[in-house]
Every structure is written in C-alpha cells, then in structure tokens.
Scaffold this motif. Structure first.
Motif, mmCIF file in Angstrom:
data_model
loop_
_atom_site.group_PDB
_atom_site.id
_atom_site.type_symbol
_atom_site.label_atom_id
_atom_site.label_comp_id
_atom_site.label_asym_id
_atom_site.label_seq_id
_atom_site.Cartn_x
_atom_site.Cartn_y
_atom_site.Cartn_z
ATOM 1 N N THR A 93 -48.808 -76.177 52.937
ATOM 2 C CA THR A 93 -48.687 -74.908 53.647
ATOM 3 C C THR A 93 -50.001 -74.583 54.336
ATOM 4 O O THR A 93 -50.028 -73.931 55.373
ATOM 5 N N ALA A 94 -51.105 -75.042 53.750
ATOM 6 C CA ALA A 94 -52.440 -74.839 54.318
ATOM 7 C C ALA A 94 -53.281 -76.077 54.002
ATOM 8 O O ALA A 94 -52.994 -76.811 53.053
ATOM 9 N N LYS A 95 -54.329 -76.281 54.790
ATOM 10 C CA LYS A 95 -55.207 -77.439 54.577
ATOM 11 C C LYS A 95 -56.182 -77.222 53.428
ATOM 12 O O LYS A 95 -56.592 -78.163 52.779
ATOM 13 N N SER A 96 -56.565 -75.956 53.199
ATOM 14 C CA SER A 96 -57.571 -75.669 52.179
ATOM 15 C C SER A 96 -57.301 -74.296 51.577
ATOM 16 O O SER A 96 -56.540 -73.492 52.118
ATOM 17 N N GLU A 97 -57.961 -74.035 50.440
ATOM 18 C CA GLU A 97 -57.848 -72.718 49.825
ATOM 19 C C GLU A 97 -58.335 -71.641 50.787
ATOM 20 O O GLU A 97 -57.725 -70.582 50.904
ATOM 21 N N SER A 98 -59.430 -71.921 51.481
ATOM 22 C CA SER A 98 -59.977 -70.940 52.422
ATOM 23 C C SER A 98 -58.988 -70.613 53.528
ATOM 24 O O SER A 98 -58.784 -69.451 53.875
ATOM 25 N N GLU A 99 -58.357 -71.649 54.077
ATOM 26 C CA GLU A 99 -57.378 -71.421 55.143
ATOM 27 C C GLU A 99 -56.203 -70.603 54.627
ATOM 28 O O GLU A 99 -55.713 -69.695 55.310
ATOM 29 N N LEU A 100 -55.761 -70.884 53.413
ATOM 30 C CA LEU A 100 -54.644 -70.156 52.825
ATOM 31 C C LEU A 100 -54.996 -68.684 52.605
ATOM 32 O O LEU A 100 -54.218 -67.787 52.929
ATOM 33 N N VAL A 101 -56.188 -68.412 52.108
ATOM 34 C CA VAL A 101 -56.612 -67.026 51.862
ATOM 35 C C VAL A 101 -56.755 -66.282 53.184
ATOM 36 O O VAL A 101 -56.346 -65.118 53.299
ATOM 37 N N ARG A 102 -57.316 -66.932 54.221
ATOM 38 C CA ARG A 102 -57.422 -66.270 55.535
ATOM 39 C C ARG A 102 -56.042 -65.913 56.071
ATOM 40 O O ARG A 102 -55.819 -64.809 56.571
ATOM 41 N N ALA A 103 -55.074 -66.831 55.947
ATOM 42 C CA ALA A 103 -53.713 -66.566 56.429
ATOM 43 C C ALA A 103 -53.069 -65.428 55.632
ATOM 44 O O ALA A 103 -52.418 -64.546 56.215
#
Length: 117
Positions: A93-103
């Motif tokens: 769903t996301a490439k990284s934890e950071s990308e997921l949290v930003r989304a």
C-alpha cells in the motif's frame, strides 16, 4: 594538521600483522575502488556528487532551498497500529512507514478540516 588520535590509530592499524589467510590489503590508487566495492557504493564522480552525498536525505519539497530540511515527526505507536502498518507495507500500500504515515495524515486532514478564521 592531523591530531594525536589519528596518529595513534594509524600506528595501531599499521602494526597489526594477523589478519587471517583471506585478508587482502590495498594501498595506493586501487584502495578507494576496493573500499567502494566492499561497501557496495560507487565512488563519488565529482565535487557536486560529494556535496550531494554529504547533504543527507533530500527535502520532500523539490523546490526547497539547499540546507532546508523537511519537518520531522517522531511518534510512538502501539502493537496493534504497528501490526496494521506492517500489513499495509506487506501488501505494498506504501513503500515505507514514512510514506504511509504521510498519506494517513493527509487523508485525516482532508476529512477533518478546521474552520478558517
């Protein structure tokens, strides 16, 4: 001017004699290439490449001025949220934890807009 610690460490390293039968020692012009191969990092190509590498992570804003960093947010999460994050990363769903949290934050703020003054 080298400091005393550099000299002490250099003297210590140069005095080592027991490296094992598989050890290769490089010096001279091939040493940088050998180190780059060992670290799996290509050597810098020019002064701009060196500067880019020393800057650290790039800003999330492509128009940011040099030296400007993206704001950082440190957050602790419980086991249940951690499991959900891992599940989303596993399912790409996301490439990284950071990308997921930003989304997730972007979606939250879109749904929960504060009234403007």
């Amino acid at each position: 001017m080298p400091n005393a610690h550099d000299d002490e460490r250099s003297d210590w390293a140069e005095a080592l004699t027991d490296f094992g039968p598989e050890t290769k020692i490089y010096s001279g012009p091939d040493s940088r290439k050998a180190l780059a191969e060992l670290l799996d990092v290509a050597p810098a190509t020019d002064e701009h490449d060196v500067t880019r590498r020393l800057r650290g992570r790039p800003s999330l804003n492509p128009d940011a001025q040099p030296g400007r960093h993206s704001r950082q947010l440190n957050v602790r999460i419980g086991e249940e949220l951690g499991d959900m994050v891992a599940l989303h990363l596993t399912n790409r769903t996301a490439k990284s934890e950071s990308e997921l949290v930003r989304a997730a934050l972007s979606e939250f703020f879109e749904r929960h807009q504060l009234p403007t003054a």
